[in-house]
Scaffold this motif. Structure first.
Motif, PDB file in Angstrom:
ATOM      1  N   UNK A  11       7.385  10.956  14.606  1.00 18.50           N
ATOM      2  CA  UNK A  11       7.792  11.613  13.119  1.00 18.50           C
ATOM      3  C   UNK A  11       8.744  10.027  12.562  1.00 18.50           C
ATOM      4  N   UNK A  12       9.030   9.388  13.697  1.00 18.06           N
ATOM      5  CA  UNK A  12      10.298   8.610  13.534  1.00 18.06           C
ATOM      6  C   UNK A  12       9.332   6.669  12.595  1.00 18.06           C
ATOM      7  N   UNK A  13       7.828   7.029  13.672  1.00 17.68           N
ATOM      8  CA  UNK A  13       7.224   6.327  13.212  1.00 17.68           C
ATOM      9  C   UNK A  13       6.545   5.646  12.196  1.00 17.68           C
ATOM     10  N   UNK A  14       6.331   7.442  11.605  1.00 12.78           N
ATOM     11  CA  UNK A  14       5.628   7.675  10.483  1.00 12.78           C
ATOM     12  C   UNK A  14       5.858   7.039   9.971  1.00 12.78           C
ATOM     13  N   UNK A  15       7.793   8.010   9.921  1.00  8.79           N
ATOM     14  CA  UNK A  15       8.790   7.298   8.594  1.00  8.79           C
ATOM     15  C   UNK A  15       8.952   5.735   8.079  1.00  8.79           C
ATOM     16  N   UNK A  16       8.935   5.460   9.390  1.00 10.07           N
ATOM     17  CA  UNK A  16       9.202   3.916   9.440  1.00 10.07           C
ATOM     18  C   UNK A  16       8.687   3.344   8.465  1.00 10.07           C
ATOM     19  N   UNK A  17       6.642   3.857   8.546  1.00  7.68           N
ATOM     20  CA  UNK A  17       5.786   3.191   8.083  1.00  7.68           C
ATOM     21  C   UNK A  17       5.981   3.668   6.918  1.00  7.68           C
ATOM     22  N   UNK A  18       5.269   4.685   6.656  1.00  9.77           N
ATOM     23  CA  UNK A  18       5.932   4.909   4.790  1.00  9.77           C
ATOM     24  C   UNK A  18       7.213   4.218   4.109  1.00  9.77           C
ATOM     25  N   UNK A  19       8.377   3.692   4.611  1.00 14.80           N
ATOM     26  CA  UNK A  19       9.329   3.179   4.507  1.00 14.80           C
ATOM     27  C   UNK A  19       8.200   1.511   4.104  1.00 14.80           C
TER      28      UNK A  19
END
Length: 250
Positions: free
Chosen positions: A1-9
């Motif tokens: 999830x951390x990678x998904x959130x960073x990508x969303x940012x």
């Protein structure tokens, strides 16, 4: 999830033409009482191109970047956040105390150093008690109450208690606040509810615990009197915040 959130940012930066300088987890995951299916409450601070701040018309100073069952992502413009720092708004202190950081930059680390200069026990405690009073009147009038609401109400109350007694920023973890600041009579009951919350999607409703509600009501009323009796902090200078803002926009 951390990678998904960073990508969303990164996607938000491209879509909105802003630069995100700080992004963290807020809400139940940062406070230590998420359910297995809790969403992710992401809060970020962003900067626009300096020309945008010279426009004659008002520019938007916040954005709901994504709202769904998994992600709740919201952002605040740097200028708005600096005004919040000036007013010693608790949310800013919480953002910089979050245990989960998704984006950090030198600009944000510099802003973090300014927070103690504008920190006010009176303003922060008053804010927490105001929210606690609203929650108390809203959710605890019926014969049955949502058990999860005890956490939100007690968190606000215990943060105010910490501020009045310790004169410092309260810890983020709810369990730490309970263990250190909640009266012994109620610790086991709340800690047991907390463990149930961590393993179930919903705690559901239950009959009002009248003794607990009376205790909370008395604590809030007493602390409101204590906060009102605190001396005013005096008017702060905007200079440090202005100089910081000018430096970031160069």
């Amino acid at each position: 999830m951390d990678a998904i959130i960073r990508a969303k940012l990164g996607e938000i930066e491209q879509r909105e033409q802003v630069r995100i300088i700080w992004a963290v987890e807020a809400g139940s995951r940062a406070w230590g009482f998420p359910s297995p299916n809790s969403d992710y409450d992401v809060r970020f601070i962003y900067i626009r191109d300096k020309r945008e701040y010279l426009r004659l018309e008002e520019i938007r100073d916040s954005m709901d970047a994504q709202q769904d069952d998994l992600l709740d992502i919201e952002g605040w413009d740097l200028r708005r956040v600096l005004r919040m720092v000036y007013r010693s708004t608790p949310e800013v202190h919480e953002w910089f105390a979050s245990p989960t950081i998704y984006r950090s930059t030198p600009e944000a680390e510099e802003m973090k150093k300014l927070l103690p200069e504008y920190f006010s026990v009176k303003k922060c405690a008053r804010n927490y008690l105001h929210v606690a009073s609203l929650d108390f009147r809203t959710y605890f009038r019926d014969d049955e109450v949502w058990l999860i609401k005890y956490f939100y109400l007690l968190r606000q109350m215990l943060q105010a208690k910490w501020l009045l007694e310790e004169k410092s920023i309260p810890p983020m973890l709810f369990e730490e606040l309970v263990r250190l600041k909640l009266d012994d009579e109620w610790k086991d009951y709340i800690l047991e509810l907390l463990q149930k919350k961590k393993v179930t999607s919903e705690l559901g409703k239950a009959n009002r615990n009248k003794k607990l509600i009376e205790y909370i009501d008395q604590c809030i009323s007493k602390m409101q009197e204590d906060v009102s009796a605190l001396p005013d902090d005096g008017k702060k200078s905007w200079d440090m915040l202005n100089q910081y803002f000018y430096g970031v926009l160069k």
